[in-house]
Motif scaffolding. Structure first.
Motif, PDB file in Angstrom:
ATOM      1  N   UNK A 223       3.530   4.859   8.822  1.00  0.00           N
ATOM      2  CA  UNK A 223       2.431   4.140   9.479  1.00  0.00           C
ATOM      3  C   UNK A 223       1.431   5.137  10.046  1.00  0.00           C
ATOM      4  N   UNK A 224       1.914   6.233  10.611  1.00  0.00           N
ATOM      5  CA  UNK A 224       1.023   7.252  11.160  1.00  0.00           C
ATOM      6  C   UNK A 224       0.140   7.853  10.060  1.00  0.00           C
ATOM      7  N   UNK A 225       0.709   8.002   8.847  1.00  0.00           N
ATOM      8  CA  UNK A 225      -0.110   8.538   7.749  1.00  0.00           C
ATOM      9  C   UNK A 225      -1.233   7.559   7.399  1.00  0.00           C
ATOM     10  N   UNK A 226      -0.939   6.257   7.456  1.00  0.00           N
ATOM     11  CA  UNK A 226      -1.996   5.270   7.222  1.00  0.00           C
ATOM     12  C   UNK A 226      -3.050   5.338   8.325  1.00  0.00           C
ATOM     13  N   UNK A 227      -2.611   5.509   9.569  1.00  0.00           N
ATOM     14  CA  UNK A 227      -3.555   5.683  10.673  1.00  0.00           C
ATOM     15  C   UNK A 227      -4.403   6.928  10.431  1.00  0.00           C
ATOM     16  N   UNK A 228      -3.762   7.983   9.936  1.00  0.00           N
ATOM     17  CA  UNK A 228      -4.487   9.209   9.615  1.00  0.00           C
ATOM     18  C   UNK A 228      -5.541   8.985   8.548  1.00  0.00           C
ATOM     19  N   UNK A 229      -5.244   8.098   7.585  1.00  0.00           N
ATOM     20  CA  UNK A 229      -6.217   7.794   6.531  1.00  0.00           C
ATOM     21  C   UNK A 229      -7.463   7.146   7.113  1.00  0.00           C
TER      22      UNK A 229
ATOM     23  N   UNK B 176     -10.069   6.728   0.867  1.00  0.00           N
ATOM     24  CA  UNK B 176     -10.499   6.919  -0.516  1.00  0.00           C
ATOM     25  C   UNK B 176      -9.301   7.006  -1.457  1.00  0.00           C
ATOM     26  N   UNK B 177      -8.231   7.653  -0.983  1.00  0.00           N
ATOM     27  CA  UNK B 177      -7.011   7.749  -1.802  1.00  0.00           C
ATOM     28  C   UNK B 177      -6.381   6.366  -1.978  1.00  0.00           C
ATOM     29  N   UNK B 178      -6.411   5.568  -0.937  1.00  0.00           N
ATOM     30  CA  UNK B 178      -5.837   4.232  -1.021  1.00  0.00           C
ATOM     31  C   UNK B 178      -6.692   3.322  -1.905  1.00  0.00           C
TER      32      UNK B 178
ATOM     33  N   UNK C  94       0.831  -1.197   0.000  1.00  0.00           N
ATOM     34  CA  UNK C  94       0.000   0.000   0.000  1.00  0.00           C
ATOM     35  C   UNK C  94       0.865   1.245   0.000  1.00  0.00           C
ATOM     36  N   UNK C  95       0.261   2.361  -0.267  1.00  0.00           N
ATOM     37  CA  UNK C  95       0.911   3.662  -0.082  1.00  0.00           C
ATOM     38  C   UNK C  95       1.480   3.728   1.338  1.00  0.00           C
ATOM     39  N   UNK C  96       2.693   4.203   1.470  1.00  0.00           N
ATOM     40  CA  UNK C  96       3.357   4.340   2.772  1.00  0.00           C
ATOM     41  C   UNK C  96       3.647   3.007   3.436  1.00  0.00           C
ATOM     42  N   UNK C  97       3.954   2.005   2.610  1.00  0.00           N
ATOM     43  CA  UNK C  97       4.373   0.703   3.154  1.00  0.00           C
ATOM     44  C   UNK C  97       5.373   0.066   2.203  1.00  0.00           C
ATOM     45  N   UNK C  98       6.335  -0.679   2.761  1.00  0.00           N
ATOM     46  CA  UNK C  98       7.268  -1.436   1.950  1.00  0.00           C
ATOM     47  C   UNK C  98       8.010  -0.597   0.930  1.00  0.00           C
ATOM     48  N   UNK C  99       7.944  -1.029  -0.321  1.00  0.00           N
ATOM     49  CA  UNK C  99       8.686  -0.371  -1.400  1.00  0.00           C
ATOM     50  C   UNK C  99       7.815   0.510  -2.280  1.00  0.00           C
TER      51      UNK C  99
ATOM     52  N   UNK D 104     -10.700  -2.407   5.140  1.00  0.00           N
ATOM     53  CA  UNK D 104     -11.299  -1.073   5.020  1.00  0.00           C
ATOM     54  C   UNK D 104     -11.094  -0.514   3.615  1.00  0.00           C
ATOM     55  N   UNK D 105      -9.900  -0.737   3.057  1.00  0.00           N
ATOM     56  CA  UNK D 105      -9.619  -0.280   1.695  1.00  0.00           C
ATOM     57  C   UNK D 105     -10.503  -1.035   0.706  1.00  0.00           C
ATOM     58  N   UNK D 106     -10.618  -2.347   0.901  1.00  0.00           N
ATOM     59  CA  UNK D 106     -11.470  -3.161   0.022  1.00  0.00           C
ATOM     60  C   UNK D 106     -12.913  -2.688   0.077  1.00  0.00           C
ATOM     61  N   UNK D 107     -13.408  -2.397   1.281  1.00  0.00           N
ATOM     62  CA  UNK D 107     -14.778  -1.902   1.449  1.00  0.00           C
ATOM     63  C   UNK D 107     -14.975  -0.581   0.714  1.00  0.00           C
ATOM     64  N   UNK D 108     -13.991   0.304   0.842  1.00  0.00           N
ATOM     65  CA  UNK D 108     -14.076   1.611   0.189  1.00  0.00           C
ATOM     66  C   UNK D 108     -14.008   1.464  -1.320  1.00  0.00           C
ATOM     67  N   UNK D 109     -13.138   0.571  -1.787  1.00  0.00           N
ATOM     68  CA  UNK D 109     -13.025   0.300  -3.223  1.00  0.00           C
ATOM     69  C   UNK D 109     -14.360  -0.200  -3.770  1.00  0.00           C
ATOM     70  N   UNK D 110     -14.970  -1.145  -3.074  1.00  0.00           N
ATOM     71  CA  UNK D 110     -16.241  -1.708  -3.536  1.00  0.00           C
ATOM     72  C   UNK D 110     -17.359  -0.675  -3.516  1.00  0.00           C
TER      73      UNK D 110
END
Length: 307
Positions: A219-225, A97-99, A65-70, A125-131
């Motif tokens: 990680x904090x930015x993901x928490x913020x999302x 929504x951005x994710x 995801x955004x802000x994770x790994x590579x 949560x991302x999957x739910x928002x995507x759907x």
């Protein structure tokens, strides 16, 4: 118990951001997209889960995801610890929504018209928002130990919150392994076969894929999302894809009430409680979860979204 081996690839999306992904298997039955949870990387997924899906004829794609790994690091503000306690995202923070947009663009960039989407925890949560927002790209959805964003349900136990608050950013690979093992000992199942080995393997891989450093701001930015998107119950009312909600009965990270609320918010959703499932996908749980996903997909093959 082991983690899957990946041939990592990179793709630049229409929004200009670069994401790391990996794919397994051939598309004879369709594509299954796996979305990881908070702070987790694509190397989190156990080989048992991916192999079970691939041998059933599916092309399986996982990504950072955004802000994770590579994948891309955002430049938007991250919430302070005080803002996290208050559940308030800073101005300019991105939301789920951005994710979800990232995820939709990833599918488009890979020339995949639609996929069976599986998300765990924040990935749910991302999957739910995507759907909800991009219904045409979701053939079916499986939400695993996730929640609706309502602060009335799905909250971590006090003991989990206490451990999160006391956690210190790792300064070395050894620290990263110790920290991850400590948290997973609390929210996972240490008695699962090979659990400790899997935790150590993941923590080591994640540390090095993250540039051998801690990246708590990401990680904090993901928490913020999550905080910015807030309660998504009304949004979930719009989901038309066939939905399976999987939750354990002993989850200390996302209380089982989050699964109940998710299933109640989505018309026609099936709610499956797996006894003994904690906030962990190990080898045994991989087979149970894969069987549930495959059964759900088979049941709804050929489903057409409502207009």
């Amino acid at each position: 118990m082991s983690l899957a081996l990946h041939q990592e690839q990179f793709i630049t999306l229409k929004n200009g951001d670069t994401f790391c992904y990996a794919e397994h298997g051939n598309d004879t039955q369709g594509t299954i997209l796996l979305i990881a949870g908070l702070g987790l990387q694509l190397v989190y997924w156990p080989s048992a889960l991916i192999e079970r899906l691939v041998t059933s004829g599916y092309r399986v794609i996982c990504f950072d995801n955004r802000d994770a790994g590579r994948s891309v690091r955002s430049t938007t503000p991250h919430p302070s610890l005080l803002q996290q306690l208050r559940g308030k995202a800073p101005n300019g923070a991105y939301g789920l929504e951005r994710m979800a947009e990232d995820t939709a663009q990833l599918l488009e960039g890979l020339n995949i018209n639609s996929a069976h989407v599986v998300g765990m925890s924040m990935g749910g949560m991302i999957a739910q928002t995507l759907a909800s927002i991009y219904p045409d790209v979701v053939d079916s959805m499986t939400s695993i130990f996730s929640t609706t964003g309502s602060r009335k349900v799905g909250q971590p136990s006090y003991s989990t919150l206490w451990r999160i608050a006391r956690a210190k950013a790792p300064k070395s690979e050894s620290d990263a392994i110790i920290n991850y093992r400590a948290m997973m000992t609390h929210i996972g199942d240490i008695n699962a076969e090979g659990a400790i080995s899997q935790w150590q393997q993941y923590a080591k891989l994640a540390w090095h894929r993250n540039g051998s450093k801690s990246d708590s701001k990401a990680v904090f930015r993901q928490i913020g999302a999550i905080m910015k998107s807030g309660d998504r119950t009304r949004l979930l009312n719009k989901v038309s894809a066939p939905t399976l909600v999987i939750h354990g009965d002993v989850d200390r990270m996302v209380h089982p009430s989050g699964g109940v609320a998710t299933a109640n918010a989505i018309s026609g959703a099936k709610h499956q409680v797996l006894r003994g499932l904690r906030h962990q996908i190990d080898t045994i749980q991989s087979h149970r979860i894969a069987d549930s996903i495959l059964g759900h997909i088979k049941l709804h093959t050929g489903h057409k979204h409502e207009a």
